[in-house]
Design an enzyme around this catalytic site. Structure first.
Site, short mmCIF file in Angstrom:
data_model
loop_
_atom_site.label_atom_id
_atom_site.label_comp_id
_atom_site.label_asym_id
_atom_site.label_seq_id
_atom_site.Cartn_x
_atom_site.Cartn_y
_atom_site.Cartn_z
CG HIS A 516 -1.77 -1.26 1.29
ND1 HIS A 516 -2.43 -1.66 2.43
CD2 HIS A 516 -2.06 -2.20 0.36
CE1 HIS A 516 -3.09 -2.80 2.19
NE2 HIS A 516 -2.86 -3.14 0.94
C1 LIG Z 1 0.09 -9.32 -1.74
C2 LIG Z 1 -0.80 -8.12 -1.96
C3 LIG Z 1 -2.01 -8.02 -1.30
C4 LIG Z 1 -2.83 -6.90 -1.49
N1 LIG Z 1 -4.03 -6.88 -0.87
C5 LIG Z 1 -4.83 -5.79 -1.00
C6 LIG Z 1 -6.10 -5.76 -0.36
O1 LIG Z 1 -6.51 -6.71 0.28
N2 LIG Z 1 -6.84 -4.63 -0.46
C7 LIG Z 1 -6.41 -3.54 -1.16
O2 LIG Z 1 -7.13 -2.53 -1.18
N3 LIG Z 1 -5.23 -3.58 -1.84
C8 LIG Z 1 -4.44 -4.67 -1.78
N4 LIG Z 1 -3.26 -4.73 -2.45
C9 LIG Z 1 -2.88 -3.57 -3.30
C10 LIG Z 1 -3.52 -3.69 -4.69
O3 LIG Z 1 -3.08 -4.86 -5.30
C11 LIG Z 1 -3.11 -2.46 -5.52
O4 LIG Z 1 -3.61 -1.29 -4.86
C12 LIG Z 1 -3.68 -2.47 -6.92
O5 LIG Z 1 -3.42 -3.67 -7.58
C13 LIG Z 1 -3.07 -1.29 -7.69
O6 LIG Z 1 -3.52 -1.27 -9.03
P1 LIG Z 1 -2.68 -0.47 -10.12
O7 LIG Z 1 -3.39 -0.61 -11.41
O8 LIG Z 1 -2.41 0.90 -9.59
O9 LIG Z 1 -1.23 -1.19 -10.15
P2 LIG Z 1 -0.82 -2.70 -10.48
O10 LIG Z 1 -1.92 -3.64 -10.21
O11 LIG Z 1 0.47 -2.95 -9.79
O12 LIG Z 1 -0.57 -2.69 -12.04
C14 LIG Z 1 0.49 -1.97 -12.61
C15 LIG Z 1 0.97 -2.67 -13.87
O13 LIG Z 1 1.88 -1.80 -14.53
C16 LIG Z 1 2.94 -2.56 -15.06
N5 LIG Z 1 4.10 -1.68 -15.24
C17 LIG Z 1 4.86 -1.10 -14.26
N6 LIG Z 1 5.83 -0.35 -14.82
C18 LIG Z 1 5.68 -0.45 -16.17
C19 LIG Z 1 6.39 0.10 -17.28
N7 LIG Z 1 7.44 0.91 -17.10
N8 LIG Z 1 5.98 -0.22 -18.53
C20 LIG Z 1 4.91 -1.04 -18.73
N9 LIG Z 1 4.21 -1.60 -17.70
C21 LIG Z 1 4.59 -1.28 -16.44
C22 LIG Z 1 3.16 -3.65 -14.01
O14 LIG Z 1 3.82 -4.76 -14.56
C23 LIG Z 1 1.73 -3.96 -13.59
O15 LIG Z 1 1.16 -5.00 -14.34
C24 LIG Z 1 -2.42 -5.84 -2.33
C25 LIG Z 1 -1.21 -5.94 -3.01
C26 LIG Z 1 -0.41 -7.07 -2.84
C27 LIG Z 1 0.86 -7.17 -3.60
#
Ligand SMILES: Cc1cc2nc3c(=O)[nH]c(=O)nc-3n(C[C@H](O)[C@H](O)[C@H](O)COP(=O)(O)OP(=O)(O)OC[C@H]3O[C@@H](n4cnc5c(N)ncnc54)[C@H](O)[C@@H]3O)c2cc1C
Ligand code: SF4
Length: 589
Positions: A516
């Site tokens: 987080h």
């Molecule tokens: C073990 C774990 C448990 C969690 N549990 C919870 C929970 O219970 N409740 C909760 O609210 N949140 C939880 N979270 C947090 C939640 O997963 C994230 O808040 C959410 O997935 C964020 O979404 P996002 O789209 O911002 O990023 P992400 O899901 O991380 O997606 C970002 C994507 O961008 C890609 N990327 C990064 N850099 C580049 C680049 N330079 N070029 C191209 N692609 C790139 C990555 O490969 C990734 O696929 C948890 C996270 C983890 C790891």
């Protein structure tokens, strides 16, 4: 020399939750959208299937689904007097990689922030006076309110099929739900999860002390469900291989189960995997974005021109891309000026374990990522802080997420750390232990920030992100206070021993705490103290939008993704209904 590709309307960087929602929304509205994901393709069948998926060593310990730190990592230090060193393994947080991002291996605990979380500074000044806020804390109000976001929370929760019990329906407090929560326009789409025995012991003790336990809102589906987009999900089997794993049953809301298939069916959308974006290209210093540059798996460099660039790469990666691209002024902790990297915040975690006699069978191996009971009484400003010397709070939860054989080894604190006595204690308490999680807020502090490392580089030759972070004194005081309340509940839970693990004196990036990570490209009303406006649009380049928890001015006690999802829908609407019709800054600086 980069290969120049055909221009498109929108390029999305990253295909986790935020990228997938935008891919669907923007392509359905007729925009030509390209999604660039640094990792590979994966989907429930075949990638997440048993028995291979239930491999704790591969996925939970060796982080098989997560960022490859041999290609890209970050450096860390507690303060500016230290030399930052690169993380060779993921530890404190587990960064997502590949299609679906961290949304594949998350737990699915889905909480809304409180209404006061969005007016964090002004709320405290109004209730307690300005002196309650440590002057070193750079906390800010959000430029958007709970009331404005409510329909978008609702939309994300129905997309995911959250199971829970409303505590506040249109202002009416509901029995069995969270009486402290902000109003909801309607009930959760699905009923709560089953009550695990550990959760019951906690809820009974908390209720007896006058608190209000309620079931954790869960993205582990509690029954078969077809979401408003028409995608069908199945009921969770409580398999216990949830956090850090993909779900084999289509039972955990994720980009793959809840939204991405719709974007993939739309010919306006093209997904390119193994496409690592190295920078956002701009028309000169301070100019608008012209597209992005990325490198494919064979090392070939491409330039993808686009009218609109949306960073969906996860909070800290978004910040790094802004810094690498020169979009927005980097934050300087000495002067307090600059915005990119500012207000990096985290989560303040501690725990309490209760150990039971051999005939109290907890059965912790039957679990799910979001199976638990929780109290909100010590979260946020739900309790009187006037005499406490801190702001913020934490929720206290008894989770049963699945006691897997390698990493589940809670033992009382007087147990030797290794050897025969430790092994005996692990076996003795495996089935006779309940853990309480104290999941606390993290206040933005002047000294905590993100910038580019001057020494270390990634596989593409670019500077790594440098994280400078330590727990503010405010947050340690908060954590000690709420942990003591959790210990009081634990003492009443009928065990024979209680062990308390306080927050560390200094933040360590080694043991897992939570993924987080927030702030660094925060939203605000003033370009001098925020990187993006209320629609997540960059103040510096109006055709760059930045999704994700990098937008949070500070981090409340709850998990972030409900708010991340709500903000994504909120921004998508502003982009479609306003920005693309007349591209310009949507808010006057
Ligand atoms: C073990 C774990 C448990 C969690 N549990 C919870 C929970 O219970 N409740 C909760 O609210 N949140 C939880 N979270 C947090 C939640 O997963 C994230 O808040 C959410 O997935 C964020 O979404 P996002 O789209 O911002 O990023 P992400 O899901 O991380 O997606 C970002 C994507 O961008 C890609 N990327 C990064 N850099 C580049 C680049 N330079 N070029 C191209 N692609 C790139 C990555 O490969 C990734 O696929 C948890 C996270 C983890 C790891
Ligand atoms: S616990 Fe439930 S939601 Fe989680 S992986 Fe297992 S079946 Fe899927």
């Amino acid at each position: 020399m980069a290969i120049r590709l055909k221009p498109v309307d929108v390029v999305l960087v990253g295909m986790g939750w935020t990228g997938s929602i935008l891919a669907k929304e923007l392509s359905a509205a007729g925009l030509r959208v390209v999604g660039l994901e640094r990792g590979g393709w994966r989907e429930t069948v075949p990638n997440f299937q048993s028995p291979a998926m239930h491999d704790e060593l591969r996925y939970a310990v060796r982080h098989g689904l997560m960022q490859d730190t041999s290609r890209e990592t970050l450096t860390f230090r507690n303060n500016v007097r230290q030399d930052a060193l690169p993380m060779r393994q993921l530890g404190s947080f587990l960064l997502g990689d590949h299609v679906g991002g961290a949304g594949v291996h998350w737990n699915g605990q889905v909480f809304r922030f409180h209404p006061f979380d969005f007016q964090w500074r002004s709320h405290h000044v109004e209730r307690y006076g300005a002196d309650i806020i440590d002057p070193e804390l750079t906390i800010q109000d959000w430029p958007v309110s709970y009331d404005e976001l409510e329909p978008y929370f609702d939309r994300f929760e129905y997309l995911c099929g959250i199971g829970g019990k409303a505590g506040n329906l249109r202002g009416e407090i509901q029995p069995g739900g969270n009486p402290f929560e902000g109003w909801r326009s309607r009930e959760f789409p699905n009923p709560p999860m089953k009550l695990a025995y550990g959760g019951k012991l906690f809820a009974d003790a908390a209720r007896a002390q006058g608190y209000a336990p309620f079931p954790v809102p869960s993205a582990n589906l509690t029954r078969n469900y077809t979401n408003p987009e028409g995608l069908r999900m199945n009921a969770c089997t409580y398999c216990g291989y949830c956090e850090r794993f993909g779900c084999e049953h289509f039972a955990k809301a994720s980009p793959q189960t809840s939204i991405l298939p719709l974007a993939m069916q739309n010919e306006n959308f093209e997904l390119r995997t193994h496409a690592h974006v190295t920078r956002v290209n701009t028309a000169g210093v301070g100019g608008l974005a012209t597209g992005v540059t990325y490198v494919d798996a064979r090392g070939r460099e491409y330039e993808q021109p686009a009218e609109l660039v949306i960073l969906c790469a996860f909070g800290i990666h978004n910040v790094r891309l802004l810094l690498l691209s020169g979009i927005g002024e980097p934050y300087d902790p000495r002067t307090g000026e600059g915005v990119v990297g500012r207000n990096y915040s985290y989560q303040t975690m501690s725990s309490v374990d209760i150990f039971y006699p051999p005939d109290t069978h907890i059965n912790p191996f039957m679990g799910a990522g979001a199976l638990g009971m929780v109290i909100d009484d010590f979260n946020g400003d739900n309790f009187d802080h006037s005499e406490l010397g801190f702001i913020g709070g934490a929720y206290i939860a008894a989770y049963t997420t699945g006691a897997r054989p390698i990493e589940h080894h809670a033992v009382p604190e007087d147990t030797p750390r290794w050897g025969a006595a430790w092994k005996q204690a692990v076996a003795r308490y495996f089935n006779n232990n309940v853990g309480l999680t104290i999941h606390g807020s993290s206040m933005a502090h002047r000294a905590n920030y993100l910038d580019l490392d001057p020494t270390y580089r990634d596989a593409y030759g670019q500077p790594l992100l440098r994280m400078t972070f330590d727990f503010p004194a405010n947050d340690k005081r908060m954590s000690h206070y709420v942990t003591a309340r959790a210990a009081e509940i634990a003492e009443a839970m009928g065990g024979e021993q209680v062990s308390v693990s306080e927050v560390d004196e200094h933040y360590s990036i080694v043991p897992y705490q939570s993924t987080h990570n927030t702030g660094g490209a925060i939203m605000g009303v003033d370009p001098a103290s925020s990187a993006i406006n209320r629609y997540l649009q960059s103040w510096a380049a109006h055709n760059v939008f930045v999704m994700g928890a990098s937008a949070f001015p500070q981090n409340p006690g709850y998990n972030p993704t409900d708010t991340v999802g709500a903000l994504t829908y909120w921004a998508a609407e502003a982009i479609l209904n306003d920005y693309v019709k007349n591209p310009r800054p949507l808010v006057d600086a």
